[in-house]
Design a protein around this motif. Structure first.
Motif, PDB file in Angstrom:
ATOM      1  N   GLU A 186     -10.479  41.951 -21.003  1.00  0.00           N
ATOM      2  CA  GLU A 186      -9.013  42.005 -21.092  1.00  0.00           C
ATOM      3  C   GLU A 186      -8.530  43.449 -21.021  1.00  0.00           C
ATOM      4  OE1 GLU A 186      -5.130  42.559 -22.570  1.00  0.00           O
ATOM      5  OE2 GLU A 186      -6.899  43.196 -23.701  1.00  0.00           O
ATOM      6  N   ALA A 187      -9.222  44.349 -21.728  1.00  0.00           N
ATOM      7  CA  ALA A 187      -8.837  45.759 -21.698  1.00  0.00           C
ATOM      8  C   ALA A 187      -8.984  46.339 -20.298  1.00  0.00           C
ATOM      9  CB  ALA A 187      -9.680  46.548 -22.697  1.00  0.00           C
ATOM     10  N   ALA A 188     -10.035  45.935 -19.589  1.00  0.00           N
ATOM     11  CA  ALA A 188     -10.248  46.438 -18.226  1.00  0.00           C
ATOM     12  C   ALA A 188      -9.222  45.859 -17.251  1.00  0.00           C
ATOM     13  CB  ALA A 188     -11.664  46.099 -17.763  1.00  0.00           C
ATOM     14  N   HIS A 189      -9.049  44.546 -17.290  1.00  0.00           N
ATOM     15  CA  HIS A 189      -8.129  43.905 -16.352  1.00  0.00           C
ATOM     16  C   HIS A 189      -6.697  44.397 -16.552  1.00  0.00           C
ATOM     17  CE1 HIS A 189     -11.093  40.254 -16.016  1.00  0.00           C
ATOM     18  NE2 HIS A 189     -11.577  41.369 -15.482  1.00  0.00           N
ATOM     19  N   VAL A 203      -5.668  47.297 -17.042  1.00  0.00           N
ATOM     20  CA  VAL A 203      -5.435  48.549 -16.318  1.00  0.00           C
ATOM     21  C   VAL A 203      -5.949  48.475 -14.887  1.00  0.00           C
ATOM     22  CG1 VAL A 203      -5.421  49.937 -18.409  1.00  0.00           C
ATOM     23  CG2 VAL A 203      -7.590  49.523 -17.243  1.00  0.00           C
ATOM     24  N   GLY A 204      -6.186  47.253 -14.405  1.00  0.00           N
ATOM     25  CA  GLY A 204      -6.558  47.069 -13.007  1.00  0.00           C
ATOM     26  C   GLY A 204      -8.008  47.304 -12.673  1.00  0.00           C
ATOM     27  N   VAL A 205      -8.882  47.313 -13.680  1.00  0.00           N
ATOM     28  CA  VAL A 205     -10.309  47.518 -13.445  1.00  0.00           C
ATOM     29  C   VAL A 205     -11.029  46.178 -13.476  1.00  0.00           C
ATOM     30  CG1 VAL A 205     -12.428  48.585 -14.323  1.00  0.00           C
ATOM     31  CG2 VAL A 205     -10.258  49.832 -14.405  1.00  0.00           C
ATOM     32  N   VAL A 206     -11.824  45.903 -12.463  1.00  0.00           N
ATOM     33  CA  VAL A 206     -12.619  44.679 -12.375  1.00  0.00           C
ATOM     34  C   VAL A 206     -14.088  45.049 -12.508  1.00  0.00           C
ATOM     35  CG1 VAL A 206     -13.295  42.766 -10.873  1.00  0.00           C
ATOM     36  CG2 VAL A 206     -10.907  43.531 -10.937  1.00  0.00           C
ATOM     37  N   HIS A 207     -14.835  44.259 -13.272  1.00  0.00           N
ATOM     38  CA  HIS A 207     -16.259  44.549 -13.440  1.00  0.00           C
ATOM     39  C   HIS A 207     -17.036  44.131 -12.198  1.00  0.00           C
ATOM     40  CE1 HIS A 207     -20.393  44.384 -14.871  1.00  0.00           C
ATOM     41  NE2 HIS A 207     -20.030  45.135 -15.902  1.00  0.00           N
ATOM     42  N   GLY A 208     -16.956  42.871 -11.854  1.00  0.00           N
ATOM     43  CA  GLY A 208     -17.604  42.394 -10.636  1.00  0.00           C
ATOM     44  C   GLY A 208     -19.078  42.086 -10.757  1.00  0.00           C
ATOM     45  N   GLY A 209     -19.680  42.283 -11.923  1.00  0.00           N
ATOM     46  CA  GLY A 209     -21.109  42.022 -12.048  1.00  0.00           C
ATOM     47  C   GLY A 209     -21.497  41.540 -13.427  1.00  0.00           C
ATOM     48  N   ILE A 210     -20.672  40.684 -14.029  1.00  0.00           N
ATOM     49  CA  ILE A 210     -20.988  40.168 -15.360  1.00  0.00           C
ATOM     50  C   ILE A 210     -22.218  39.272 -15.282  1.00  0.00           C
ATOM     51  CG2 ILE A 210     -20.188  38.659 -17.227  1.00  0.00           C
ATOM     52  CD1 ILE A 210     -18.857  41.338 -17.274  1.00  0.00           C
ATOM     53  N   LYS A 211     -23.232  39.619 -16.031  1.00  0.00           N
ATOM     54  CA  LYS A 211     -24.480  38.860 -16.108  1.00  0.00           C
ATOM     55  C   LYS A 211     -25.215  39.320 -17.357  1.00  0.00           C
ATOM     56  CE  LYS A 211     -26.504  42.196 -12.863  1.00  0.00           C
ATOM     57  NZ  LYS A 211     -27.155  42.353 -11.539  1.00  0.00           N
TER      58      LYS A 211
END
Length: 691
Positions: free
Chosen positions: A111-114, A116-124
Motif C-alpha cells: 500500500e505504501a509503495a502503490h 507513490v506509484g511504485v510497483v514491486h512486480g516480483g512478489i514471491k
C-alpha cells in the motif's frame, strides 16, 4: 557472475565486504559492514543499468530499507539493511495466525509503495524476508523495472520458471507490471503458506478469492487488503489472533476517505460482516476447488485451491453472526479482560484526523467506529464466545501494544537495546520486564515481575551484551536481574553513595557508571571508585559512547565528556544545558543534549561545538527521551505528549509528529529510535512506532 571486489570497494569505500550471501538472475549479494558504525548490510551487485530503480523502495517498516547506491563501469550497487531471518521459502504449513500476520505486513508495504506509484512486480516467497524478530520485510523493490526490458516492454515469464506460479495472468499475456499484479502474487503466496488442514476461514478465503480475480480491476487495492484481512482474520481466528501469531506488526490505519474506500466487502454483508441493509445472502458464494490458484471457478472466476478451497467451502456455518442492535450512531463491541470494550463512531470514516502507525489490533478497533448500524462481536460464532482479550481500547488507538499495570504512574522506563523489551518500575515500587510482542493469552501475565529489592529502585537500564536488567537502589547497591525470570543474577555490587540518580552501562569492558549525591562513580575490578567527585548529574543524565571510551554527564554544570580509562574531563559541550538525558549517535561522533529549557541540539563529540540549530521540543525533564536512529542522520525526541523526528543538522522535522493523549508522563526510546515506550498516569505503558 564474477565479482570484481576492487571495483566494488572503489565505488563504496565506506564499506568492507564479506562473502556472497545470495545470488539471482540479476547479480549477487555480498555481506558488508559499514566501517565507521559497524552496521552489517547487504550489497546487491547488479549487471543491469536500471538498478537505480531500487531507490524507489518506500520508507516503510515492512520494506527492506535501502541506505545507499552507486554505479561503476556497468555495475549497479545497492546497499540495504541486512535481514537475518531468511525468507518465506519453505515456510508452508505455517499457523493461520502467522500467515495472516505476514500477509498484513506485506499488504501494508505494498500500500505504501502503490500510493507513490511504485510497483514491486516480483512478489514471491524469496522476496518476503524475516528479520530476527520474525517481522516480515518486502525486499527487491525495483525488479519490476528490471524485468520491463530496455524499452519498457515487459518480459513475459517462461511457463516453467519457478516464479511463474506467482505471476498474474495478465502479465503472462504481456501486460506490464502493475499494482493489481502485486495483489495477485501476494494471494498466491498466502495460499501456499496456509496448511492444508487449516480450520475453516471463510472470510479470509473470500478475500483471497477476490485477490485472485482474473480481472485486475476487480481485485482489492493493497489498502483494502490491509483493512479486510485484519477484519477477516479477527472474525475467523478470534480477536486475539495478532498476539497468537507472535509476529511484530506495524500497520497504517486508514482514516477519513481512505477508510471509506477500504471497507471489507464480504458477499452479502455490510462493513465488517454487519448484515446488509437490503438484499444479499448471509453465506459467501459457492466456490469450486481445483489443483491450483490459476484454475477457473464458477462464472469464470478463479476457484479456491487446496487450503483456500477448503476454507471457503465452509460456507455460512463458519460465519460469525451479528448480535444485538445499535443506535444510528453505530457501535461496535469487542471483548476485553474487564468486560466489553465499546468503540463507537457517529459517521463512516470517523476514525481520526490523521494517519497513525498502529498494530493490527488498532486497525480493527479503529475501523469499528465506522459501522453504520448494528453491533458486531469480533470473534467466534455466538456458540463459542470470543477470548477475553482487548486488542485496543479507544484511548490507546495508535499503540503497537499496551501494558495495563497497577493504577498510578510507572517510572524509570528503559528499552532493551537488542530485544523488544521494556523495563519499568510501577506505582507500587516493583520492577517489571514487559515484552510487547510476546504471545499473550487470557489470564497469563504479559510481564515478568513483580521484582523487589531492599529500599527503592533508582535508575533502571538494560545490559548491552546479555539483555539483563541493571538497577540502582537506595540501599547503596547495583543489582542485576534476569529479564526472563526476574531473579537476581549474582550478588549485589555495593559502594554507592546516597540518592543514586543516574546509571549507565556498556558491554565494552563491562563498565558501570553511577551518579549519586557524592558525584560520579565507575566500577573497576568489581567495586565502585570515585571518577568525578562532586559533579552533580540530572536523573538519567549519564550515557556511554558506543565504544565505551567516553562517558557523557548532564547536570547543573552543563554537559561534560569524561575519559573512562583515566577519569579526566575531555571536553564540555558549548552551550549545552543539563536538564535532560543525553544520547550518542551510533558511530559516537555526535551527542544530543538539551540546549535550553525547551530546546535540544546535536554537538560534535570531537570539538564540543554544535552541528545544527536548536530544536524546539517542549519543556524538557529527566522523563524526556532522546535518541538517534541507526544511521545517525535523524534524531527522535519524546517530550511531554509529542514525539518528533528531526534532521539535527538542519532543524527540519521528518514527517508528522506523533501526538499522544493526555496523561503521558515519561518515555524511553529503543536503540535505533524506531519505537518509543510511554508511561501514562493511568498505569498503562504504550509502545508506539516512529519511522
Amino acid at each position: 557472475m564474477i565479482v570484481d571486489r576492487g571495483l566494488i570497494a572503489a565505488a563504496l569505500p565506506d564499506y568492507e565486504f564479506g562473502e556472497p550471501i545470495g545470488s539471482g538472475p540479476h547479480g549477487v549479494v555480498l555481506a558488508a559492514r559499514h566501517r565507521k558504525s559497524g552496521v552489517v548490510c547487504a550489497v546487491k551487485v547488479l549487471t543491469a543499468p536500471e538498478s537505480g530503480a531500487f531507490l524507489a523502495a518506500p520508507d516503510h517498516p515492512h520494506v527492506v530499507r535501502v541506505v545507499a547506491s552507486a554505479a561503476r563501469d556497468g555495475l549497479g550497487l545497492v546497499v540495504s539493511e541486512f535481514v537475518s531471518g531468511g525468507s518465506l521459502t519453505d515456510r508452508g504449513n505455517s499457523a493461520p495466525e502467522t500467515v495472516c500476520a505476514w500477509g498484513l505486513a506485506a499488504a501494508s508495504a505494498l500500500e505504501a509503495a502503490h500510493r507513490v506509484g511504485v510497483v514491486h512486480g516480483g512478489i514471491k516467497p524469496t522476496n518476503l524476508l524475516l528479520d530476527a524478530e520474525r517481522a516480515l520485510k518486502v525486499g527487491d523493490f525495483g525488479f519490476a523495472v528490471l524485468d520491463a526490458g530496455a524499452h519498457g516492454s515487459p518480459v513475459a515469464p517462461v511457463a516453467h520458471e519457478p516464479t511463474a506460479r506467482y505471476v498474474a495472468p495478465e502479465r503472462v499475456l504481456g501486460a506490464a507490471p502493475d499494482a493489481p499484479g502485486d495483489i495477485y502474487s501476494l494471494a498466491v503466496v498466502l495460499h501456499d503458506l496456509l496448511p492444508a488442514d487449516a480450520q475453516p476461514m471463510p472470510h479470509v478465503a473470500a478475500l483471497l478469492l477476490r485477490m485472485l480475480d482474473d480481472d485486475p480491476l476487480e481485485r482489492p487495492s493493497a489498502g483494502e487488503c490491509v483493512a479486510e484481512l485484519a477484519a477477516a482474520a479477527a472474525r475467523d481466528l478470534g480477536p486475539d489472533w495478532p498476539w497468537r501469531s507472535a509476529v511484530p506488526l506495524r500497520v497504517a490505519a486508514a482514516t477519513g476517505a481512505e477508510a471509506a474506500r477500504a471497507q471489507p466487502r464480504l458477499p452479502g454483508f455490510g462493513w465488517l460482516g454487519v448484515p446488509a441493509r437490503s438484499g444479499g445472502s448471509a453465506a459467501p458464494p459457492a466456490v469450486a476447488t481445483s489443483a491450483g490458484p490459476h484454475a477457473a471457478g464458477a462464472a469464470g472466476k478463479p476457484a479456491a485451491a487446496g487450503a483456500a478451497g477448503k476454507l471457503a467451502a465452509a460456507g455460512a456455518a463458519g460465519l460469525p453472526a451479528a448480535a444485538g442492535a445499535a443506535g444510528s450512531g453505530g457501535v461496535a463491541v469487542m471483548a476485553g479482560p474487564s468486560g466489553a470494550v465499546v468503540v463507537s463512531g457517529p459517521a463512516r470514516g470517523a476514525v481520526g484526523a490523521r494517519r497513525a502507525w498502529v498494530a493490527v489490533a488498532a486497525v480493527v478497533a479503529l475501523g469499528l467506529g465506522a459501522v453504520g448500524t448494528g453491533v458486531v462481536v469480533l470473534g467466534a460464532p455466538s456458540q463459542a464466545p470470543a477470548p477475553a482479550v482487548a486488542l485496543a481500547m479507544p484511548e490507546e488507538a495508535g499503540a503497537l501494544a499496551v501494558h495495563h499495570g497497577a493504577p498510578g504512574t510507572p517510572t524509570r522506563l528503559a528499552y532493551a537495546p537488542s530485544t523488544d523489551r521494556v523495563a519499568f518500575v510501577d506505582a507500587t515500587g516493583s520492577l517489571y520486564v514487559w515484552t510487547p510482542n510476546q504471545v499473550w493469552a487470557p489470564g497469563k501475565a504479559d510481564a515478568v515481575g513483580p521484582i523487589r529489592a531492599p529500599g527503592t529502585f533508582g535508575d533502571v537500564r538494560f545490559d548491552d551484551t546479555d539483555g539483563s536488567v541493571v538497577t540502582t537502589g537506595t540501599d547503596g547497591t547495583v543489582r542485576v536481574w534476569s529479564a526472563d525470570t526476574g531473579k537476581q543474577v549474582g550478588a549485589a555490587l555495593p559502594g554507592l553513595g546516597p540518592n543514586p540518580t543516574a546509571l549507565a552501562e556498556t558491554g565494552q569492558g563491562g563498565y558501570l557508571a553511577v551518579a549519586d549525591a557524592t558525584g560520579i562513580r565507575i566500577s573497576r575490578n568489581g567495586t565502585f571508585v570515585a571518577m568525578a567527585p562532586g559533579v552533580q548529574v540530572t536523573a538519567r543524565g549519564l550515557a556511554f559512547s558506543p565504544d565505551g571510551k567516553l562517558l557523557a554527564s548532564a547536570g547543573p554544570g552543563g554537559v561534560q565528556l569524561w575519559d573512562v580509562e583515566t577519569g579526566a574531563l575531555r571536553t564540555r559541550l558549548t552551550g549545552a544545558t543539563g536538564n535532560s538525558p543525553v544520547a550518542f549517535s551510533v558511530d559516537g561522533t555526535h551527542l544530543a543534549a538539551a540546549s535550553g529549557k525547551n530546546t535540544v541540539r546535536a554537538w560534535d563529540v570531537g570539538t564540543g561545538h554544535p552541528v545544527g540549530p536548536d530544536l524546539s521540543v517542549g519543556i524538557l525533564s529527566s522523563n524526556s527521551a532522546i535518541a538517534f536512529n541507526d544511521r545517525g542522520d535523524q534524531l527522535v525526541t519524546a517530550v511531554g505528549t509529542t514525539i518528533t523526528r528531526w534532521e539535527p543538522t538542519t532543524g527540519a522535522t521528518v514527517g508528522e509528529p506523533l501526538i499522544l493523549g493526555n496523561g503521558a508522563t515519561s518515555a524511553t526510546l529503543n536503540s535505533d529510535a524506531t519505537r518509543v515506550a510511554v508511561a501514562f498516569d493511568d498505569g498503562t505503558i504504550r509502545v508506539h512506532a516512529m519511522f
